[in-house]
Motif scaffolding. Structure first.
Motif, short mmCIF file in Angstrom:
data_model
loop_
_atom_site.label_atom_id
_atom_site.label_comp_id
_atom_site.label_asym_id
_atom_site.label_seq_id
_atom_site.Cartn_x
_atom_site.Cartn_y
_atom_site.Cartn_z
N ASN A 146 64.56 46.48 7.58
CA ASN A 146 65.16 47.03 6.36
C ASN A 146 64.15 47.24 5.25
N PHE A 147 63.01 47.85 5.59
CA PHE A 147 62.03 48.15 4.56
C PHE A 147 61.24 49.40 4.92
N ILE A 148 60.55 49.92 3.92
CA ILE A 148 59.60 51.02 4.10
C ILE A 148 58.23 50.49 3.75
N GLN A 149 57.26 50.70 4.63
CA GLN A 149 55.89 50.27 4.37
C GLN A 149 55.04 51.50 4.11
N MET A 150 54.24 51.45 3.05
CA MET A 150 53.31 52.53 2.75
C MET A 150 51.92 52.12 3.23
N TYR A 151 51.21 53.06 3.82
CA TYR A 151 49.84 52.84 4.27
C TYR A 151 48.94 53.85 3.59
N SER A 152 47.77 53.41 3.14
CA SER A 152 46.77 54.39 2.72
C SER A 152 46.17 54.95 4.00
N TYR A 153 45.67 56.15 3.89
CA TYR A 153 45.21 56.87 5.07
C TYR A 153 43.84 57.45 4.75
N ASP A 154 42.85 57.09 5.54
CA ASP A 154 41.49 57.58 5.34
C ASP A 154 41.34 58.91 6.06
N LEU A 155 41.16 59.98 5.32
CA LEU A 155 41.08 61.32 5.90
C LEU A 155 39.88 61.50 6.84
N LEU A 156 38.80 60.73 6.61
CA LEU A 156 37.60 60.87 7.44
C LEU A 156 37.69 60.08 8.74
N THR A 157 38.20 58.84 8.69
CA THR A 157 38.24 57.98 9.88
C THR A 157 39.60 57.98 10.56
N GLY A 158 40.65 58.39 9.85
CA GLY A 158 42.00 58.37 10.40
C GLY A 158 42.67 57.02 10.37
N LEU A 159 41.99 56.01 9.85
CA LEU A 159 42.54 54.65 9.87
C LEU A 159 43.55 54.44 8.76
N MET A 160 44.57 53.64 9.08
CA MET A 160 45.63 53.30 8.15
C MET A 160 45.43 51.86 7.67
N LEU A 161 45.74 51.62 6.40
CA LEU A 161 45.73 50.27 5.84
C LEU A 161 46.99 50.06 5.02
N PRO A 162 47.70 48.92 5.22
CA PRO A 162 48.89 48.68 4.40
C PRO A 162 48.53 48.74 2.92
N SER A 163 49.36 49.40 2.14
CA SER A 163 49.12 49.58 0.71
C SER A 163 50.22 48.89 -0.07
N GLY A 164 49.96 47.70 -0.55
CA GLY A 164 50.95 46.99 -1.34
C GLY A 164 52.05 46.38 -0.51
N SER A 165 53.09 45.94 -1.19
CA SER A 165 54.19 45.27 -0.51
C SER A 165 55.18 46.30 0.03
N THR A 166 56.08 45.82 0.86
CA THR A 166 57.09 46.70 1.43
C THR A 166 58.17 46.99 0.39
N THR A 167 58.86 48.10 0.57
CA THR A 167 59.96 48.48 -0.29
C THR A 167 61.26 48.26 0.47
N PRO A 168 62.13 47.36 -0.01
CA PRO A 168 63.40 47.14 0.69
C PRO A 168 64.26 48.39 0.66
N THR A 169 65.01 48.62 1.72
CA THR A 169 65.88 49.79 1.77
C THR A 169 67.24 49.50 1.16
N GLY A 170 67.60 48.23 1.03
CA GLY A 170 68.87 47.87 0.43
C GLY A 170 70.05 48.04 1.35
N SER A 171 69.80 48.20 2.64
CA SER A 171 70.90 48.33 3.59
C SER A 171 70.68 47.40 4.76
N THR A 172 71.70 47.22 5.58
CA THR A 172 71.55 46.36 6.74
C THR A 172 70.86 47.06 7.89
#
Length: 182
Positions: A146-172
Motif C-alpha cells: 500500500n505505498f508508492i516508492q520513488m526512485y531517482s534514475y541515472d540517465l547514463l548508467t540506468g541505475l535506480m536508487l530509492p529517493s526518500g520515503s514511501t508514499t502511502p496510498t491510503g487504501s487496503t
C-alpha cells in the motif's frame, strides 16, 4: 484510421513460458519483450521468472522467436515492464520477489543483460512501474504494501536508487496506476 485487422495470412506464435503477462515493444519497433509470470494461483514455487524476446518483421508485423536470446531470466513474477526512451535500459516489477530488475538493452541485437546491481528492493508486491514525465524518476506501486516508492534514475548508467520515503496510498489494496498531469 486506428482500426485493428488480422494479419493475412493470420498467424500466431506460441508463448515460450507460462502465463505471459505484460509486454513492451522497443522504440525501434524491432523487438517485443513479454514478461512471464506463471500460474501464481498455484503457489509461489510455480511463479515464472523470465522475459520472452521476439523479433518483429518490419514489413508484415509477424513475430518470430528472437535468435540468440529468446529468454532472459529475471526475479520471480515480473508483472510490469518498462523501457527508457533511449532504448538502453529496461525494468521489470517482480511481484513475488519484491524487487525491480535493472537491465541493459543492446539496441542493435535486442539482447538483454543485467546491470550491477541487477535488482533493487521494491517492498511487498510491486505491480506497476512508470517514468516521470521528465524521465528522471521511476515510480513503483506496491499492491499489498500500500505505498508508492520513488526512485531517482541515472540517465547514463540506468541505475535506480530509492529517493526518500514511501508514499502511502491510503487504501487496503492499490490498483496499480499513477497519473501525471502536464
Amino acid at each position: 484510421d486506428g482500426n485493428l485487422t488480422p494479419l493475412a495470412p493470420e498467424s500466431s506464435i506460441q508463448s515460450l513460458k507460462n502465463n505471459p503477462y505484460d509486454s513492451i515493444v522497443d522504440p525501434t519497433g524491432k523487438f517485443l519483450y513479454v514478461t512471464n509470470v506463471g500460474p501464481l494461483s498455484g503457489g509461489l514455487n510455480l511463479a515464472e521468472s523470465s522475459i520472452s524476446i521476439y523479433d518483429i518483421n518490419q514489413s508484415t508485423g509477424q513475430l518470430s522467436y528472437h535468435t540468440g536470446q529468446s529468454l532472459f531470466d529475471v526475479e520471480s513474477a515480473p508483472v510490469a515492464i518498462i523501457m527508457n526512451d533511449t532504448n538502453k535500459y529496461m525494468y521489470t516489477a517482480n511481484a513475488v520477489s519484491g524487487s525491480i530488475s535493472q537491465l541493459a538493452v543492446n539496441s542493435i541485437s535486442g539482447n538483454l543483460s543485467p546491470l550491477s546491481p541487477s535488482t533493487v528492493n521494491a517492498g511487498m508486491t510491486p505491480v506497476s512501474l512508470t517514468f516521470s514525465p521528465n524521465g528522471k524518476f521511476i515510480y513503483s506501486v506496491s499492491q499489498y504494501g500500500n505505498f508508492i516508492q520513488m526512485y531517482s534514475y541515472d540517465l547514463l548508467t540506468g541505475l535506480m536508487l530509492p529517493s526518500g520515503s514511501t508514499t502511502p496510498t491510503g487504501s487496503t489494496v492499490q490498483s496499480g496506476f499513477i497519473i501525471f498531469s502536464k
